[in-house]
Design a protein around this motif. Structure first.
Motif, mmCIF file in Angstrom:
data_model
loop_
_atom_site.group_PDB
_atom_site.id
_atom_site.type_symbol
_atom_site.label_atom_id
_atom_site.label_comp_id
_atom_site.label_asym_id
_atom_site.label_seq_id
_atom_site.Cartn_x
_atom_site.Cartn_y
_atom_site.Cartn_z
ATOM 1 N N ARG A 34 -20.944 33.456 4.874
ATOM 2 C CA ARG A 34 -20.869 34.655 6.013
ATOM 3 C C ARG A 34 -21.850 36.053 5.486
ATOM 4 O O ARG A 34 -22.558 36.822 6.219
ATOM 5 N N HIS A 35 -21.473 36.673 4.418
ATOM 6 C CA HIS A 35 -22.712 37.818 4.438
ATOM 7 C C HIS A 35 -24.045 37.788 3.509
ATOM 8 O O HIS A 35 -25.167 38.885 4.164
ATOM 9 N N PHE A 36 -24.044 36.306 3.187
ATOM 10 C CA PHE A 36 -25.771 36.413 2.525
ATOM 11 C C PHE A 36 -25.873 34.634 3.232
ATOM 12 O O PHE A 36 -25.763 34.067 2.256
ATOM 13 N N PRO A 37 -26.567 34.160 4.262
ATOM 14 C CA PRO A 37 -26.133 33.288 4.404
ATOM 15 C C PRO A 37 -27.635 32.064 3.583
ATOM 16 O O PRO A 37 -27.663 30.554 3.844
ATOM 17 N N THR A 38 -28.568 32.912 2.731
ATOM 18 C CA THR A 38 -29.332 31.719 2.296
ATOM 19 C C THR A 38 -29.183 32.542 0.323
ATOM 20 O O THR A 38 -28.894 33.951 0.157
ATOM 21 N N ARG A 39 -29.888 31.726 0.074
ATOM 22 C CA ARG A 39 -29.503 31.781 -1.287
ATOM 23 C C ARG A 39 -30.857 33.305 -1.917
ATOM 24 O O ARG A 39 -30.488 34.345 -2.513
ATOM 25 N N GLU A 40 -32.302 33.345 -0.561
ATOM 26 C CA GLU A 40 -32.871 34.472 -0.641
ATOM 27 C C GLU A 40 -32.071 35.547 -0.534
ATOM 28 O O GLU A 40 -32.705 37.043 -0.634
ATOM 29 N N ALA A 41 -31.346 35.489 1.103
ATOM 30 C CA ALA A 41 -31.102 37.011 1.496
ATOM 31 C C ALA A 41 -29.333 37.510 0.638
ATOM 32 O O ALA A 41 -29.611 38.356 0.417
ATOM 33 N N LEU A 42 -29.149 36.447 -0.259
ATOM 34 C CA LEU A 42 -28.341 37.493 -2.026
ATOM 35 C C LEU A 42 -28.983 38.024 -2.920
ATOM 36 O O LEU A 42 -29.237 39.354 -3.437
ATOM 37 N N LEU A 43 -30.517 37.081 -3.107
ATOM 38 C CA LEU A 43 -31.189 37.953 -3.751
ATOM 39 C C LEU A 43 -32.016 39.179 -3.651
ATOM 40 O O LEU A 43 -32.196 39.981 -4.236
ATOM 41 N N ALA A 44 -32.202 39.192 -2.730
ATOM 42 C CA ALA A 44 -32.884 40.312 -2.047
ATOM 43 C C ALA A 44 -31.766 41.667 -1.994
ATOM 44 O O ALA A 44 -32.139 42.723 -2.156
ATOM 45 N N ALA A 45 -30.338 41.271 -2.192
ATOM 46 C CA ALA A 45 -29.853 41.818 -1.933
ATOM 47 C C ALA A 45 -29.082 43.216 -3.414
ATOM 48 O O ALA A 45 -29.328 44.005 -3.416
ATOM 49 N N VAL A 46 -29.267 42.215 -3.857
ATOM 50 C CA VAL A 46 -29.017 41.933 -5.643
ATOM 51 C C VAL A 46 -30.509 42.723 -5.660
ATOM 52 O O VAL A 46 -29.997 44.158 -6.849
#
Length: 131
Positions: A34-46
């Protein structure tokens, strides 16, 4: 969630199990997605968090009086930053491409700027579309 994701990306590379990230963060996979719909979104946040850490280190290093010490510390900081994640180039490019959508209406900011909260309305007109 971001500290757990950063640890997993550092330890296991960018292909790490997102379910393992969620478990370590103490949330379910649904919450993570829900917070990071894709691996790329999570990676971008990190990566955004790591960029902010690098900027903070830069400010500290800029205060040093000895240029050779400052250079060594800056190079060490850059090495830490760029070597943090194994398997990064393609996912990084995918994350950048996913966030690069052009100017936000009414600003000169790209959607990437908006995604990292650097965008605010400004008095400059938005670029006009070519005729």
């Amino acid at each position: 969630m971001l500290p757990a994701a950063q640890r997993h990306f550092l330890d296991y590379g960018v292909g790490t199990s997102l379910e393992a990230v969620a478990k370590e963060a103490g949330v379910g996979p649904g919450t993570l997605y829900r917070h990071f719909p894709t691996r790329e979104a999570l990676l971008a946040a990190v990566l955004q968090t790591r960029s902010e850490e690098l900027v903070a280190r830069q400010a500290d290093i800029a205060q040093l009086g000895d240029a050779s010490v400052a250079l060594r510390q800056w190079l060490r900081a850059m090495e830490d930053y760029f070597s943090a994640f194994s398997g990064l180039p393609e996912p990084l490019m995918a994350a950048a491409r996913a966030q690069e959508r052009g100017p936000v209406p009414g600003t000169r900011c790209s959607s990437r700027d908006r995604a990292v909260s650097r965008c605010s309305p400004c008095s400059w007109p938005a670029p006009r579309e070519p005729a």
